[in-house]
Structures are given as C-alpha cells and as structure tokens.
Design an enzyme around this catalytic site. Structure first.
Site, mmCIF file in Angstrom:
data_model
loop_
_atom_site.group_PDB
_atom_site.id
_atom_site.type_symbol
_atom_site.label_atom_id
_atom_site.label_comp_id
_atom_site.label_asym_id
_atom_site.label_seq_id
_atom_site.Cartn_x
_atom_site.Cartn_y
_atom_site.Cartn_z
ATOM 1 N N GLN A 39 -11.508 -20.998 -12.189
ATOM 2 C CA GLN A 39 -11.143 -22.378 -12.212
ATOM 3 C C GLN A 39 -10.887 -22.529 -10.706
ATOM 4 O O GLN A 39 -10.017 -22.599 -9.981
ATOM 5 C CB GLN A 39 -9.502 -22.607 -12.713
ATOM 6 C CG GLN A 39 -9.276 -23.748 -12.987
ATOM 7 C CD GLN A 39 -7.787 -24.091 -13.415
ATOM 8 O OE1 GLN A 39 -6.903 -23.247 -13.108
ATOM 9 N NE2 GLN A 39 -7.250 -25.152 -13.643
ATOM 10 N N ASP B 47 2.554 -15.718 -14.695
ATOM 11 C CA ASP B 47 3.862 -15.484 -13.868
ATOM 12 C C ASP B 47 4.932 -15.445 -14.862
ATOM 13 O O ASP B 47 6.066 -15.618 -14.392
ATOM 14 C CB ASP B 47 3.817 -16.818 -13.028
ATOM 15 C CG ASP B 47 4.008 -17.991 -13.930
ATOM 16 O OD1 ASP B 47 3.977 -18.053 -15.164
ATOM 17 O OD2 ASP B 47 4.495 -19.071 -13.388
ATOM 18 N N GLU C 120 7.170 -32.789 -20.673
ATOM 19 C CA GLU C 120 7.466 -32.392 -19.471
ATOM 20 C C GLU C 120 9.032 -32.861 -19.027
ATOM 21 O O GLU C 120 9.158 -34.073 -19.221
ATOM 22 C CB GLU C 120 6.605 -32.396 -18.298
ATOM 23 C CG GLU C 120 5.287 -31.652 -18.777
ATOM 24 C CD GLU C 120 5.465 -30.009 -18.971
ATOM 25 O OE1 GLU C 120 5.939 -29.610 -18.008
ATOM 26 O OE2 GLU C 120 5.069 -29.735 -19.963
ATOM 27 N N ASN D 141 9.348 -25.579 -24.563
ATOM 28 C CA ASN D 141 8.081 -24.637 -24.412
ATOM 29 C C ASN D 141 7.972 -23.698 -23.474
ATOM 30 O O ASN D 141 8.167 -23.889 -22.366
ATOM 31 C CB ASN D 141 6.901 -25.977 -24.215
ATOM 32 C CG ASN D 141 5.526 -25.189 -23.839
ATOM 33 O OD1 ASN D 141 5.173 -24.140 -24.435
ATOM 34 N ND2 ASN D 141 5.148 -25.726 -22.933
ATOM 35 N N ALA E 166 11.910 30.705 7.748
ATOM 36 C CA ALA E 166 12.257 29.511 8.433
ATOM 37 C C ALA E 166 11.517 29.093 9.599
ATOM 38 O O ALA E 166 11.276 30.190 10.327
ATOM 39 C CB ALA E 166 13.677 29.530 8.746
ATOM 40 N N ARG F 118 4.167 15.513 0.607
ATOM 41 C CA ARG F 118 3.373 14.613 0.738
ATOM 42 C C ARG F 118 2.072 14.810 -0.120
ATOM 43 O O ARG F 118 1.825 15.772 -1.108
ATOM 44 C CB ARG F 118 2.749 14.559 2.189
ATOM 45 C CG ARG F 118 3.927 13.916 3.095
ATOM 46 C CD ARG F 118 3.595 14.355 4.616
ATOM 47 N NE ARG F 118 2.370 13.845 4.969
ATOM 48 C CZ ARG F 118 1.503 14.200 5.830
ATOM 49 N NH1 ARG F 118 1.962 15.176 6.613
ATOM 50 N NH2 ARG F 118 0.341 13.750 6.227
ATOM 51 N N ARG G 250 6.113 -22.272 -4.160
ATOM 52 C CA ARG G 250 7.475 -22.098 -3.931
ATOM 53 C C ARG G 250 7.768 -20.731 -3.341
ATOM 54 O O ARG G 250 8.955 -20.316 -2.897
ATOM 55 C CB ARG G 250 8.290 -22.645 -5.106
ATOM 56 C CG ARG G 250 8.605 -24.000 -5.095
ATOM 57 C CD ARG G 250 8.845 -24.508 -6.695
ATOM 58 N NE ARG G 250 7.902 -24.369 -7.584
ATOM 59 C CZ ARG G 250 8.424 -24.465 -8.813
ATOM 60 N NH1 ARG G 250 9.580 -24.680 -9.244
ATOM 61 N NH2 ARG G 250 7.467 -24.454 -9.708
HETATM 62 C C1 UD1 Z 1 4.477 -24.768 -17.892
HETATM 63 C C2 UD1 Z 1 4.333 -26.126 -19.008
HETATM 64 C C3 UD1 Z 1 6.040 -26.354 -19.516
HETATM 65 C C4 UD1 Z 1 6.526 -24.888 -19.773
HETATM 66 C C5 UD1 Z 1 6.638 -23.861 -18.727
HETATM 67 C C6 UD1 Z 1 6.994 -22.707 -19.014
HETATM 68 C C7 UD1 Z 1 2.579 -27.315 -18.573
HETATM 69 C C8 UD1 Z 1 2.126 -28.822 -18.067
HETATM 70 N N1 UD1 Z 1 3.633 -27.120 -18.684
HETATM 71 O O1 UD1 Z 1 5.194 -25.759 -16.776
HETATM 72 O O2 UD1 Z 1 5.895 -27.178 -20.577
HETATM 73 O O3 UD1 Z 1 7.804 -25.284 -20.192
HETATM 74 O O4 UD1 Z 1 5.135 -23.791 -18.213
HETATM 75 O O5 UD1 Z 1 6.999 -21.833 -18.177
HETATM 76 O O6 UD1 Z 1 1.819 -26.715 -18.759
HETATM 77 N N2 UD1 Z 1 -2.007 -22.608 -13.643
HETATM 78 C C9 UD1 Z 1 -3.240 -22.391 -13.684
HETATM 79 N N3 UD1 Z 1 -4.108 -23.512 -13.384
HETATM 80 C C10 UD1 Z 1 -3.752 -24.834 -13.095
HETATM 81 C C11 UD1 Z 1 -2.468 -24.776 -13.067
HETATM 82 C C12 UD1 Z 1 -1.467 -23.783 -13.416
HETATM 83 O O7 UD1 Z 1 -4.256 -21.304 -14.042
HETATM 84 O O8 UD1 Z 1 -4.465 -25.533 -12.601
HETATM 85 C C13 UD1 Z 1 -1.217 -21.394 -14.133
HETATM 86 C C14 UD1 Z 1 -0.188 -21.190 -13.192
HETATM 87 O O9 UD1 Z 1 -0.667 -20.162 -12.096
HETATM 88 C C15 UD1 Z 1 0.813 -20.379 -13.955
HETATM 89 C C16 UD1 Z 1 0.692 -21.118 -15.391
HETATM 90 O O10 UD1 Z 1 -0.578 -21.919 -15.332
HETATM 91 O O11 UD1 Z 1 0.502 -19.163 -14.067
HETATM 92 C C17 UD1 Z 1 1.722 -22.207 -15.564
HETATM 93 O O12 UD1 Z 1 1.760 -23.207 -14.608
HETATM 94 P P1 UD1 Z 1 2.870 -23.927 -13.858
HETATM 95 O O13 UD1 Z 1 2.581 -24.664 -12.879
HETATM 96 O O14 UD1 Z 1 3.691 -22.860 -13.335
HETATM 97 O O15 UD1 Z 1 3.560 -24.548 -14.998
HETATM 98 P P2 UD1 Z 1 5.118 -25.309 -15.087
HETATM 99 O O16 UD1 Z 1 5.667 -26.154 -14.285
HETATM 100 O O17 UD1 Z 1 5.867 -23.753 -15.045
HETATM 101 CA CA CA Z 2 5.992 -21.847 -14.247
#
Ligand code: UD1
Ligand code: CA
Length: 482
Positions: free
Chosen positions: A89, A118, A172, A189, A400, A353, A30
């Site tokens: 991953q 994030d 969720e 959460n 100057a 600089r 996004r």
């Molecule tokens: C997640 C939670 C939700 C919570 C919210 C809070 C899950 C399923 N849901 O949702 O309950 O309310 O955070 O902000 O966890 N990421 C990975 N690998 C992956 C997928 C995601 O490293 O395969 C990382 C993303 O880069 C991100 C973080 O995990 O930094 C959270 O993932 P995101 O997809 O943003 O989860 P939300 O939909 O925000």
């Molecule tokens: Ca998120």
C-alpha cells in the site's frame, strides 16, 4: 463380524477459503521513531510478529498477507521468515484503502479476516471466535467489539436496536454527533473484522474520504453494507485487554508488561515456580519445563528453552540458550546462544557466549568466560578463566586463571584438551595447541607446544632461593635511615 461403517454424506460444499490480511502499513507518528511502528517490540518480538504468530494458528502462512507501506522493505525483511505474503500500500490513504489495494490478492478467497498489526495481544482463540461467528451468522461483515472501561478514542458500534444482533454503522470518535456523544455508546470497534470477499469488493468503491482525516475508513463498510441489505454483525471479545493497540511508547511499555505478566501466569499454571514474577522478564516464545524454579529479577529471552528441575537464581540473563534438566544457574550469569546439559552448574557470574556447549554435570564458575567451546562431561572450570575456541574432554580440571590465547591479532586458533587433563592455575595456552589425554600442566605455565598423553608440562622460570637475602636487605635499609 465386520460391520460396514455408513459412508459419509457426499460433500458438495468445499470448506470456505479464509485469508488473513494484517494492517501494517502505517507509520506510527506518535511513537516518534525511525523504526516503523509494527517493528517495535514487546515480549521480545515485533508487534507484527505477535499478530502473525496468532494468525498462523488459524490459517497456513501462505494465506496470511501483511499490508505494508511505510518502510515496506524493512518490515518485509523482519517478518519474511514466517513465510507470509505481502501487499504493498504505497500511499497510506486509510484502512479502507489498505483493503482496496488487496483486491487482487484476495480474489481467490471466500472470506478475509482483517487484523491490526499494532494490536499484539490478540489470541488465536479470539480470531477463531470471529471466524466462527461470521460463518454461523452467514454475515457479509463481522466485527470484533469490546466494552473497555474507557471507550474514548475508539470507533463506536451502532446497532439497529439496543439488543439487536445487527450493526448499522461504526462511527469514529471524532465523527460522533452530539446526540451520539450523549448516548454514551460503550461498545467499541476493536479493529478486527471478518468480511465475505464478494460483498466487500462489490461495495468497497463506495468508500469516501469526507471525514476528519480525509481517509478511506474501512469502518464505513459497516454502514455501506448494512444499507445494501447485507448482514453486518458484531461479536464481543471476552477480554478487552486483548484488543488494545499501541500508539505511544507509554502504551508499548504497558502492553509489554501485560504480555509478560500473561507469560509468567501461563508458566506458573504449567508447573514452573516463579518468585516475584513481576520482576522477571520472560519473552513470549521462551519454554520452561515443570518444577523449575525462577528467582526474582531473572531475564529469559528469545528462543530460550529450560528443562525440568532447574534453579535459575537472581540477576541471570539467559538468551537464545538451551538448558537441560537439573541445571543450577547461580546468581548473575549471562548466557547467549549456549547449550547446557543436564546437571551442569554455572556461576555465580559466569559469562557463556555464543557456541558454548557445557557437558553433563560440568561446572563453570565465578568470572569464567566461554565462547565457542565444548566442555566435556564432568569437567570443571571453576574460577577466573577464559576459554575460547576450545574442545575440552571429559573429567578435565581447569585451574583458576587459565587462559586460552586463541587470537593472534588476525586469526582465531583452536585449543584441544583431552580427557582427564589437569591444567594448573594461571596457565596460558597459546593456540593452536593440543593437550593429550591424561596430561598434567604445572601451574603458571605458558604453553606454546603440544603436550603428549599422560605427560607433565611445565613451562615457567625455575625458582631460585637466596638464603638470608631479605634479612640482609632490611638491615642495610635501617642503617641508611640512621
Ligand atoms: C481504527 C478504527 C477504529 C477502531 C480502532 C481500534 C478505522 C478508520 N478506525 O482506528 O474504529 O476503534 O482502529 O484500534 O479503521 N493502516 C494501514 N494503512 C493505512 C492506515 C492504517 O495499513 O492507510 C494500519 C495501521 O498501520 C494500523 C491499523 O491500520 O496498524 C489501524 O490504523 P490506525 O490509524 O491505528 O487506526 P485507529 O485510529 O486506531
Ligand atoms: Ca490504532
């Protein structure tokens, strides 16, 4: 008389070993960007770096692991200097999958704190709260929850009973049943967890992808562990701002503003005066000593450090620079990787600089540009000057319009100016060149050779006056017109 201290009770239990895993593998669709989400910046540093810096206050860097995937190399390169480890991953099959990939890395630990790459506003104190509550409750899983005014979009926390400490599941937003939706579950959460490593990995394979995104949700571990009679609890964050995540550029700007607001707040409470702080842009890692005054619309960026009793006037942008005490920066100055000693005076409109070292009480004035120079104690370059690749002694006066001609089109050359030198206005110094101590340069000289100590150098055409010439010219022109 000496009394023997009672010996400490023998420690049978070693302190629990904690790792931190930071979820940072996602793409951030996004944000509509080429740059991976966690490398977008607020407060002058990447989102992921904020989370790492908070985590480092809890565990040493060697126990922190970023789980990376999308643009993994680029993410790694950006934060590797922190000394943390990485888990790859390759495919991003969900937050649960991210932890599946970390099994081996975490094998040597008792507990893991899972943070979101994030959500950059998280504070070390809140991570410590999560850790302490987890240990105190002797839980298998502890999650950080929050009660934001609008819970829409977040996973919701289901408790065993209304005021029970026990959590039975996280649901969720998209998976809420109609009756759960009706219940207006407010507790969300936050996306930060503590897990005991053993129960996490003995049950993690039970995660399934039967959900809207066909992903392994880490959040499903709450129900899995709770059903297997492992303890799952939640502790609420004191400030629900802290857990905000970033998904769009609108949120990026909002969190950047919040972070800078927090920064100004901290500085003001520590004794720095900031007028109209909402107009100032001060990066997270900037340091400012008490009794310094910052006027509106100032930017202090990167690793900038400012001593006590300085005045930084409006529209100055200071980046990665160090200022001593009692420095006056007049309006409109730009500093980058500069060092400014106590009592120096800059501006208005000076451009320092990288590599500019301004000595104690020295002056750099209007429209003066400096680069890789040392300007000695009390020396002055007050107007319209370029000083590059130069070493300038103490008590020097640069007139100057003085210019160091440091570049021959291929190489840069050095200008050395001794103590107490007077350089007349509009002088060009063709480097390499050395002006000895106490030398005096006549205005408008173009110097190509060294000047010995205490000598006068004049290098310009001699003046010629022709008596009556102008008057005769005027009369001649008037006669032609008639
Ligand atoms: C997640 C939670 C939700 C919570 C919210 C809070 C899950 C399923 N849901 O949702 O309950 O309310 O955070 O902000 O966890 N990421 C990975 N690998 C992956 C997928 C995601 O490293 O395969 C990382 C993303 O880069 C991100 C973080 O995990 O930094 C959270 O993932 P995101 O997809 O943003 O989860 P939300 O939909 O925000
Ligand atoms: Ca998120």
């Amino acid at each position: 008389m000496k009394t023997r201290k009672p010996s400490k009770p023998q420690q049978f239990n070693a302190p629990p070993r904690f790792a931190v895993a930071i979820l940072a593998a996602g793409k951030g669709t996004r944000l509509k960007s080429q740059l991976p989400k966690v490398l977008h910046q607020i407060g002058g540093k990447p989102l992921l770096q904020h989370v790492i810096d908070a985590a480092r206050q809890i565990v040493p860097a060697k126990d922190i692991f970023a789980i990376i995937g999308h643009e993994a190399e680029r993410v790694k390169e950006a934060v590797a200097h922190s000394g943390i480890g990485f888990v790859l991953q390759k495919e991003q099959l969900g937050t649960g999958h991210a932890l599946m990939m970390s099994r081996q890395t975490l094998a040597g630990y008792d507990h893991v704190l899972v943070l979101s790459g994030d959500a950059p506003l998280i504070r070390a104190a809140t991570i410590a709260q999560l850790r302490d509550y987890h240990l105190q409750q002797n839980a298998a899983m502890t999650l950080l929850s929050a009660l934001p005014p609008d819970p829409f979009g977040y996973g919701r926390v289901l408790r065993k009973a209304k005021s029970s400490a026990l959590v039975t599941a996280i649901v969720e937003e998209k998976s809420l049943t109609p009756s759960q939706r009706k219940a207006h579950l407010r507790e969300i959460n936050a996306g930060f967890y503590a897990f005991a490593v053993k129960p996490l990995y003995s049950h993690i394979d039970r995660l399934k992808t039967e959900n809207t995104h066909h992903e392994f949700y880490l959040t499903d571990m709450a129900a899995i562990l709770s059903k297997s009679n492992s303890k799952v609890v939640a502790t609420a964050a004191a400030d629900d701002m802290e857990v905000l995540g970033i998904n769009t550029r609108v949120e990026l700007a909002r969190l950047d503003a919040m972070l800078r607001d927090r920064k100004c707040h901290e500085l003001m409470l520590s004794g720095v005066t900031i007028f109209r702080p909402e107009t100032c842009v001060i990066d997270a890692d900037v340091k400012v000593a008490p009794d310094t005054v910052i006027e509106p619309s100032v930017q202090l960026l990167g690793s900038t450090k400012i001593g006590a009793n300085c005045l930084i006037r409006s529209f100055s942008v200071i980046q990665n620079s160090t200022l001593g005490e009692n420095v006056l920066v007049r309006p409109g100055c730009i500093l980058d990787e500069a060092q400014v000693a106590n009592g120096a005076l800059l501006g208005p409109y000076s451009h320092l600089r990288p590599g500019s070292e301004i000595g104690e009480g020295a002056h750099v004035g209007n429209f003066v540009e400096t680069k890789k120079i040392k300007l000695g104690k009390g020396s002055k370059a007050n107007h319209l000057t370029y000083l590059g690749d130069a070493e300038i002694g103490a008590g020097v006066n640069i007139g100057a319009g003085t210019i160091t001609c440091n570049y021959d089109g291929v190489n840069k050359h050095q200008t050395i100016i001794g103590d107490g030198v007077f350089v007349g206005s509009d002088t060009t110094l063709v480097a390499p060149i050395r002006l000895g101590n106490g030398a005096y340069v006549g205005a408008a000289s173009c110097l190509t050779e060294d000047v010995p100590d205490d000598s006068l150098a004049v290098a310009r055409a001699r003046q010629m006056n022709k008596d009556g010439w102008a008057k005769a010219k005027r009369e001649q022109m008037a006669a032609k017109k008639r």
